[in-house]
Write a protein that holds these residues in place. Sequence first.
Motif, PDB file in Angstrom:
ATOM      1  N   ASN A   1       0.835  -1.202   0.000  1.00  0.00           N
ATOM      2  CA  ASN A   1       0.000   0.000   0.000  1.00  0.00           C
ATOM      3  C   ASN A   1       0.868   1.249   0.000  1.00  0.00           C
ATOM      4  OD1 ASN A   1      -2.346  -1.508   0.040  1.00  0.00           O
ATOM      5  ND2 ASN A   1      -2.648  -1.310   2.227  1.00  0.00           N
ATOM      6  N   SER A   2       1.887   1.270   0.838  1.00  0.00           N
ATOM      7  CA  SER A   2       2.792   2.406   0.921  1.00  0.00           C
ATOM      8  C   SER A   2       3.516   2.620  -0.401  1.00  0.00           C
ATOM      9  CB  SER A   2       3.800   2.186   2.051  1.00  0.00           C
ATOM     10  OG  SER A   2       4.725   3.234   2.096  1.00  0.00           O
TER      11      SER A   2
ATOM     12  N   HIS B   1       2.162   9.225  -5.965  1.00  0.00           N
ATOM     13  CA  HIS B   1       2.733  10.534  -5.632  1.00  0.00           C
ATOM     14  C   HIS B   1       3.731  10.970  -6.708  1.00  0.00           C
ATOM     15  CE1 HIS B   1       5.808  13.029  -3.464  1.00  0.00           C
ATOM     16  NE2 HIS B   1       4.708  13.728  -3.250  1.00  0.00           N
TER      17      HIS B   1
ATOM     18  N   GLU C   1       1.282  12.535   1.613  1.00  0.00           N
ATOM     19  CA  GLU C   1       0.902  12.492   3.026  1.00  0.00           C
ATOM     20  C   GLU C   1       0.319  11.132   3.394  1.00  0.00           C
ATOM     21  OE1 GLU C   1       0.543  13.438   6.891  1.00  0.00           O
ATOM     22  OE2 GLU C   1       1.623  14.573   5.371  1.00  0.00           O
ATOM     23  N   LEU C   2      -0.525  10.588   2.548  1.00  0.00           N
ATOM     24  CA  LEU C   2      -1.082   9.259   2.802  1.00  0.00           C
ATOM     25  C   LEU C   2       0.010   8.197   2.848  1.00  0.00           C
ATOM     26  CD1 LEU C   2      -4.288   9.370   0.581  1.00  0.00           C
ATOM     27  CD2 LEU C   2      -4.183   9.392   3.084  1.00  0.00           C
TER      28      LEU C   2
ATOM     29  N   GLN D   1       1.749   8.518   6.185  1.00  0.00           N
ATOM     30  CA  GLN D   1       0.897   7.974   7.247  1.00  0.00           C
ATOM     31  C   GLN D   1       0.884   6.455   7.211  1.00  0.00           C
ATOM     32  OE1 GLN D   1      -2.984   9.719   6.825  1.00  0.00           O
ATOM     33  NE2 GLN D   1      -2.252  11.779   7.294  1.00  0.00           N
ATOM     34  N   GLU D   2       0.840   5.900   6.021  1.00  0.00           N
ATOM     35  CA  GLU D   2       0.820   4.438   5.856  1.00  0.00           C
ATOM     36  C   GLU D   2       2.101   3.817   6.402  1.00  0.00           C
ATOM     37  OE1 GLU D   2      -1.078   0.907   4.465  1.00  0.00           O
ATOM     38  OE2 GLU D   2      -1.864   2.941   4.453  1.00  0.00           O
TER      39      GLU D   2
ATOM     40  N   GLU E   1      -1.439  15.205  -1.249  1.00  0.00           N
ATOM     41  CA  GLU E   1      -2.288  14.265  -0.512  1.00  0.00           C
ATOM     42  C   GLU E   1      -1.737  12.842  -0.600  1.00  0.00           C
ATOM     43  OE1 GLU E   1      -5.566  12.840   1.749  1.00  0.00           O
ATOM     44  OE2 GLU E   1      -4.614  14.795   1.541  1.00  0.00           O
ATOM     45  N   ALA E   2      -1.338  12.419  -1.781  1.00  0.00           N
ATOM     46  CA  ALA E   2      -0.785  11.074  -1.946  1.00  0.00           C
ATOM     47  C   ALA E   2       0.494  10.907  -1.127  1.00  0.00           C
ATOM     48  CB  ALA E   2      -0.514  10.785  -3.423  1.00  0.00           C
TER      49      ALA E   2
ATOM     50  N   LEU F   1       1.114   4.092  -2.995  1.00  0.00           N
ATOM     51  CA  LEU F   1       0.891   5.522  -2.752  1.00  0.00           C
ATOM     52  C   LEU F   1       2.104   6.347  -3.152  1.00  0.00           C
ATOM     53  CD1 LEU F   1      -0.992   5.233   0.628  1.00  0.00           C
ATOM     54  CD2 LEU F   1      -1.921   6.173  -1.494  1.00  0.00           C
TER      55      LEU F   1
END
Length: 67
Positions: A7-8, A15, A46-47, A50-51, A43-44, A11
């Motif tokens: 997932n990371s 990005h 930052e997600l 966070q991931e 946003e990507a 993202l």
Amino acid sequence: MYNDNRNSQTLEYIHGMLEQLGGLARRQECDLLAYLIEMAAIEAGELARQERADPPVARVSGAGGKK
């Protein structure tokens, strides 16, 4: 574990692609489009951060869900 890392990575890929698209739009003087793409890139990113910092916990089916 593998899925969290995947997932990371996904993202981070999104990005990077958005950053490139934002640059293309900026060079073509598509200012609003460039701005929107750049916001999506932020946003990507930052997600992705966070991931990496706090990957989602596997959810147990039915726990806390609607009846």
